[in-house]
Write an enzyme that holds these catalytic residues in place. Structure first.
Site, PDB file in Angstrom:
ATOM      1  N   SER A  60       0.829  -1.208   0.000  1.00 42.11           N
ATOM      2  CA  SER A  60       0.000   0.000   0.000  1.00 42.11           C
ATOM      3  C   SER A  60       0.860   1.253   0.000  1.00 42.11           C
ATOM      4  O   SER A  60       0.621   2.193  -0.771  1.00 42.11           O
ATOM      5  CB  SER A  60      -0.926   0.008   1.233  1.00 42.11           C
ATOM      6  N   HIS A  74      -3.018   6.642   3.447  1.00 47.47           N
ATOM      7  CA  HIS A  74      -3.169   5.210   3.722  1.00 47.47           C
ATOM      8  C   HIS A  74      -4.411   4.942   4.556  1.00 47.47           C
ATOM      9  O   HIS A  74      -5.116   3.945   4.348  1.00 47.47           O
ATOM     10  CB  HIS A  74      -1.921   4.690   4.451  1.00 47.47           C
ATOM     11  N   ARG A 109       0.694   8.576   5.511  1.00 45.01           N
ATOM     12  CA  ARG A 109      -0.093   7.820   6.479  1.00 45.01           C
ATOM     13  C   ARG A 109      -1.557   8.260   6.481  1.00 45.01           C
ATOM     14  O   ARG A 109      -2.451   7.442   6.690  1.00 45.01           O
ATOM     15  CB  ARG A 109       0.523   7.935   7.875  1.00 45.01           C
TER      16      ARG A 109
END
Length: 210
Positions: free
Chosen positions: A14, A40, A37
């Site tokens: 990912s 994500h 992040r």
């Protein structure tokens, strides 16, 4: 196509995909780690250019974490998502007073939002630490008021409340404060965004020592 079932391999792949999508994004390395992040956690590429960083935000956040300062959150959804095993290693703790008995009672009697009252009660816990707000604009407005009155002195405010009412306005208020911040414009945000930002900072403490 063979399924990937190992959690670490899924996460690694990912992030590799995200890095490819952000190849042209011109940001300092530490800010880019935060952005990755958040994307994500949300699968929303708008955050690549939507997150707003005070110039001292990363430095202030890392210093607070490494010196064992508190993280104060507006809701338990943010609290439970934070990687407390890293935080506790520095002597820090996460506090959320949204369900504190006095807070609940005060909110019931006054009709004022619990999230805001919880920030007022937690003002001393904020000093030198991090405030992470991912849900309630009322909480962010209250923190801004506490800072302006000199009643709270956080090192970093992560203000990404979500919603159609008050979220955008509270973020505009935040960026006028003389305090490092990480935020975004508009009504987007949420607990997952606040958690991702905090955990990105915690991850940096593991790899970027003094």
């Amino acid at each position: 196509m063979k399924k990937i079932v190992d959690p670490q391999r899924i996460e690694d792949k990912s992030f590799k995909i995200i890095e490819g999508l952000l190849a042209d994004l011109n940001l300092p390395k530490e800010q880019k780690e935060v952005v990755k992040r958040v994307i994500h956690a949300t699968v929303d590429l708008d955050y690549a250019r939507g997150l707003i960083f005070h110039p001292c935000a990363i430095e202030a956040g890392l210093a607070a974490l490494r010196t064992g300062k508190n993280i104060v959150t507006d809701v338990n959804m943010v609290k439970v998502g934070i990687r407390r095993e890293i935080l506790s290693g520095f002597g820090g703790a996460v506090a959320c007073l949204i369900n504190d008995q006095e807070v609940v009672q005060s909110s019931s009697q006054s009709g004022y939002a619990r999230a805001a009252i919880s920030m007022r009660k937690a003002h001393q816990l904020m000093d030198g630490g991090i405030v992470a707000i991912g849900n309630a604009p009322t909480a962010l407005f209250e923190v801004c008021d506490l800072v302006r009155k000199g009643k709270a002195r956080p090192a970093l405010i992560i203000g990404v409340p979500v919603g159609f009412v008050g979220a955008a306005e509270s973020k505009k208020e935040l960026i006028t404060l003389p305090v490092p911040f990480i935020t975004n414009q508009g009504g987007k945000g949420g607990s997952s965004v606040a958690v991702a930002i905090v955990n990105a900072l915690l991850k940096m403490t593991e790899v970027k020592g003094e």
